[in-house]
Write a protein that holds these residues in place. Structure first.
Motif, mmCIF file in Angstrom:
data_model
loop_
_atom_site.group_PDB
_atom_site.id
_atom_site.type_symbol
_atom_site.label_atom_id
_atom_site.label_comp_id
_atom_site.label_asym_id
_atom_site.label_seq_id
_atom_site.Cartn_x
_atom_site.Cartn_y
_atom_site.Cartn_z
ATOM 1 N N HIS A 10 0.493 -1.089 0.056
ATOM 2 C CA HIS A 10 -0.358 -0.044 0.173
ATOM 3 C C HIS A 10 0.785 1.541 0.281
ATOM 4 C CE1 HIS A 10 -2.868 -2.576 1.818
ATOM 5 N NE2 HIS A 10 -3.726 -2.462 0.399
ATOM 6 N N VAL A 11 1.903 1.007 0.622
ATOM 7 C CA VAL A 11 3.098 2.448 0.723
ATOM 8 C C VAL A 11 3.590 2.493 -0.560
ATOM 9 C CG1 VAL A 11 5.322 1.008 0.898
ATOM 10 C CG2 VAL A 11 5.097 3.305 1.361
ATOM 11 N N GLY A 12 3.391 1.963 -1.543
ATOM 12 C CA GLY A 12 2.997 1.701 -3.236
ATOM 13 C C GLY A 12 4.867 2.929 -3.837
ATOM 14 N N HIS A 13 6.117 1.635 -2.967
ATOM 15 C CA HIS A 13 7.317 2.053 -4.022
ATOM 16 C C HIS A 13 7.805 0.262 -4.034
ATOM 17 C CE1 HIS A 13 8.700 2.317 0.045
ATOM 18 N NE2 HIS A 13 7.833 3.308 0.980
ATOM 19 N N GLU A 14 9.056 1.019 -4.353
ATOM 20 C CA GLU A 14 9.599 -0.415 -4.130
ATOM 21 C C GLU A 14 10.798 -0.532 -2.895
ATOM 22 O OE1 GLU A 14 12.398 2.764 -6.370
ATOM 23 O OE2 GLU A 14 10.149 2.442 -5.554
#
Length: 691
Positions: free
Chosen positions: A371-375
């Motif tokens: 959910h945080v949306g980054h790598e």
């Protein structure tokens, strides 16, 4: 001799690595699609499954189709070197369809029609639903069959369940008429004189129901066969418009872990490539051996369905959200479990899901993108690392597993065993028994196929037939001839009891196998969970085995009719009676195990001796540490050994004297291999295989 299949798709002749992708959930934020492309590249992903539950977005109201969003997604993916398994959306119908055409909704066993909701809550016989699916799939095929992004069709999703509506009742009766021809033949096959259940009209025949008929075993068995056949027929209905436009695009349907409701051996005949969804419950015990061997069995089953590489269509890069305890994968486990699939024949590693849903029932299911949306997450880095590894393994792509041992496992036997109302209704543990035998071969490093009664036996030196309760006369003749021609067969208790109609053989158990096994099984004793007996090896037995082992759950009283006693019971009124025998028949041998032995060590010891005696291929000529498996694929020139540590601790693996190299690094590996906890290594050597 080459032993290699072509890549699943010529567009992508490398290991496929990707996930289920649901862009329709994020159409409100166009920036998400651009960010997903960036992240897919970072994760070393090259394929996505798209459109699996997209019907509501593709046809938001009846006859109104919206393609722009899907056009954009496919164009952007392929522009960035990412390909697509394009799904048909029949796994879940839109609400407008359920409201306007309630006949598409399933009717349960109690004859109650469901409300709209869930997945696969639709009747596979409904003319309306079939027509709506045909129309949707026709439009998808016309628009996307030649799109450069599309590798193939992901047809529906995890088929399963059954419907008891009037359409299905009529279809069931038609299926029975085609099979039996007359009511007289059906009544004989179902033994309906029992409890005065004789049918005098086809209209009297209905599907099993909790408030009706559920005690005629032939009836129950044929209903399960019908449900499976009707599901396969629906799949064929789905792919007809797809194949009509572009017959070269492969079609698959993702199957499930040893699923009970469908005969996957028959289903596999309808798909171009087998795919399945694996969700092990890792880290439930200190050693991963039990879970690992169960899923190794499943991988070998799905590979054996078409005797060629398969697809791992779904797995989780981290945890699930539906298991009783949803554990995080420990460091190393993502690579280990993914390479296990590749080792057993998968040419893909794919996940559910790419990006976590924001709401509803799977919002906490593992995903590549959190959910945080980054790598910058551990899971994302694990996935990216595996992608790099798969890129180093391209020469393994399409190779085969050279099995010379096989286990017999059929769905109709499974259905009949679990419906038998026989000696142990509180847990007959059929599947666990099959896997217990398999686990011994797995621990020994013996490549193994999981085959059906109609498969060829020619390539196998060893065939294991655990609890083949349902045994056709022709199968008995086939197994007898196999042994006569030099094969080694091991049969267990509760075998050769009934025929294909679930009618008892009247020639004494194990029915058609009585001659080849050289024994007669007079009766079977069921033990309470707290009960046990024992198995004691005879002095000077031909296998040279010694010791005593615990027997539990099921014990047959057998009489030798030419077979030689290898071990006997230790207690109860049948103490001293045979429990393990061997019968020399023609050029081969048939072993009979009359009871379930508790300890895995017994099976490992027994099969180690039989494997040595028969010359069955082992991956490595050494003794493996407990919980370490060695799996092999080969192209006929080189062998690729996957050394996988499921022991829960560090492990040292002794290698034989052949020359090995690490496939990823190219470094020479000699004498001994050290594996960390959850460690995994792929070795390469020149082949000695000749199968």
């Amino acid at each position: 001799m080459t032993m290699k299949f072509p890549a699943i798709s010529g567009k992508l002749p490398v290991f496929m690595h990707g996930a289920d992708y649901n862009p329709e959930q994020w159409l409100h934020d166009p920036a998400i699609l651009q960010e997903d492309i960036r992240l897919m590249k970072l994760a070393n992903c090259n394929v996505m499954s798209v459109g699996i539950f997209s019907w509501g977005k593709l046809e938001p109201e009846e006859g109104v189709f919206t393609w722009d969003w899907l056009d954009q997604v496919l164009d952007l993916l392929v522009k960035n070197g990412i390909y697509v398994w394009l799904a048909t959306p029949s796994g879940a119908r839109p609400a407008w369809m359920s409201e306007k055409y309630p006949e598409v909704l399933r009717v349960e066993k109690n004859r109650q029609r469901n409300l709209h909701g869930m997945r696969h809550n639709h009747c596979l016989t409904s003319p309306v639903y079939r027509e709506k699916v045909r129309m949707m799939n026709s439009k998808l095929a016309e628009r996307y069959s030649f799109h450069p992004a599309v590798l193939g069709w992901h047809v529906s999703n995890e088929y399963g369940g059954e419907c008891h509506c009037e359409y299905c009742q009529d279809a069931f009766r038609s299926w029975l008429k085609q099979k039996y021809g007359t009511l007289e033949a059906l009544n004989q096959a179902w033994w309906t004189t029992f409890w005065s259940h004789t049918f005098t009209s086809w209209s009297q025949v209905e599907s099993p129901a909790p408030h009706g008929e559920m005690m005629v075993h032939g009836h129950n068995l044929d209903w399960r066969r019908f449900v499976s056949d009707q599901t396969i027929d629906f799949f064929r209905h789905e792919i007809q418009p797809l194949k009509a436009v572009n017959p070269d695009l492969p079609c698959t349907a993702n199957m499930m872990d040893l699923f009970y409701g469908l005969d996957y051996r028959e289903f596999a005949k309808a798909v171009d490539v087998v795919s399945w969804d694996a969700y092990p419950t890792w880290h439930s015990e200190s050693s991963e051996t039990g879970v690992a061997s169960w899923f190794a069995f499943n991988h070998d089953l799905f590979r054996s369905l078409k005797k060629k590489p398969f697809m791992l269509m779904e797995s989780t890069p981290s945890q699930t959200n539906w298991q009783r305890t949803s554990k995080l994968k420990r460091p190393g486990m993502h690579r280990l479990s993914s390479l296990q699939a590749v080792a057993h024949g998968s040419d893909t590693v794919q996940y559910f899901q790419w990006r976590k849903s924001r709401g509803s029932s799977e919002k906490f299911h593992g995903a590549v993108v959190d959910h945080v949306g980054h790598e910058h997450t551990r899971v994302f880095q694990d996935v990216a690392s595996l992608g790099r590894t798969l890129g180093e393994l391209t020469e393994v792509l399409g190779t085969t597993v050279p099995a010379e041992a096989a286990i017999l496992f059929d769905w109709d036997n499974r259905w009949a065993v679990l419906d038998a109302q026989g000696p142990r209704n509180g847990g007959i543990h059929y599947e666990e028994t099959v896997v217990q035998h398999y686990r011994a071969l797995w621990q020994l490093g013996v490549p193994t196929d999981i085959i059906g009664a109609f498969d060829s036996l020619n390539r196998y030196k060893l065939l294991i037939a655990p609890m083949v309760y349902l045994l056709r006369e022709e199968t008995g003749r086939k197994l007898t001839e196999y042994v006569k021609q030099g094969g080694t067969l091991l049969v267990t208790y509760w075998s050769g009891v009934v025929d294909e109609h679930d009618l008892c053989h009247l020639t004494g158990c194990p029915g058609p196998l009585r001659e080849v096994t050289g024994i007669w099984a007079e009766e079977i004793d069921s033990l309470h969970d707290h009960d046990h007996n024992g198995l004691i090896f005879q002095q000077e037995n031909p296998l040279g085995l010694k010791g005593s082992y615990t027997v539990h759950e099921l014990c047959e009283r057998i009489h030798c009719e030419g077979a030689e006693i290898l071990a006997a019971y230790s207690s109860d009124f049948y103490a001293g009676d045979p429990v393990l025998t061997v019968n020399r028949f023609g050029e081969g041998k048939a072993y009979y195990l009359a009871a379930r032995v508790k300890e895995d060590e017994f099976y490992e010891m027994l099969y180690a001796r039989i494997v040595s005696e028969t010359g069955v291929l082992k991956c490595l000529d050494s003794t493996l540490p407990k919980g370490v498996s060695v799996e092999m694929r080969t192209d006929g020139t080189h062998d690729y050994l996957f050394v996988l540590n499921f022991s829960g601790q560090e492990a040292l693996v002794d290698l034989d004297d052949r020359a090995y190299s690490d496939l990823e690094s190219g470094q020479v590996v000699q004498h001994r291999l050290q594996l960390p906890v959850h460690g995994s290594t792929v070795l390469k050597r020149k082949t000695l295989v000749n199968v």
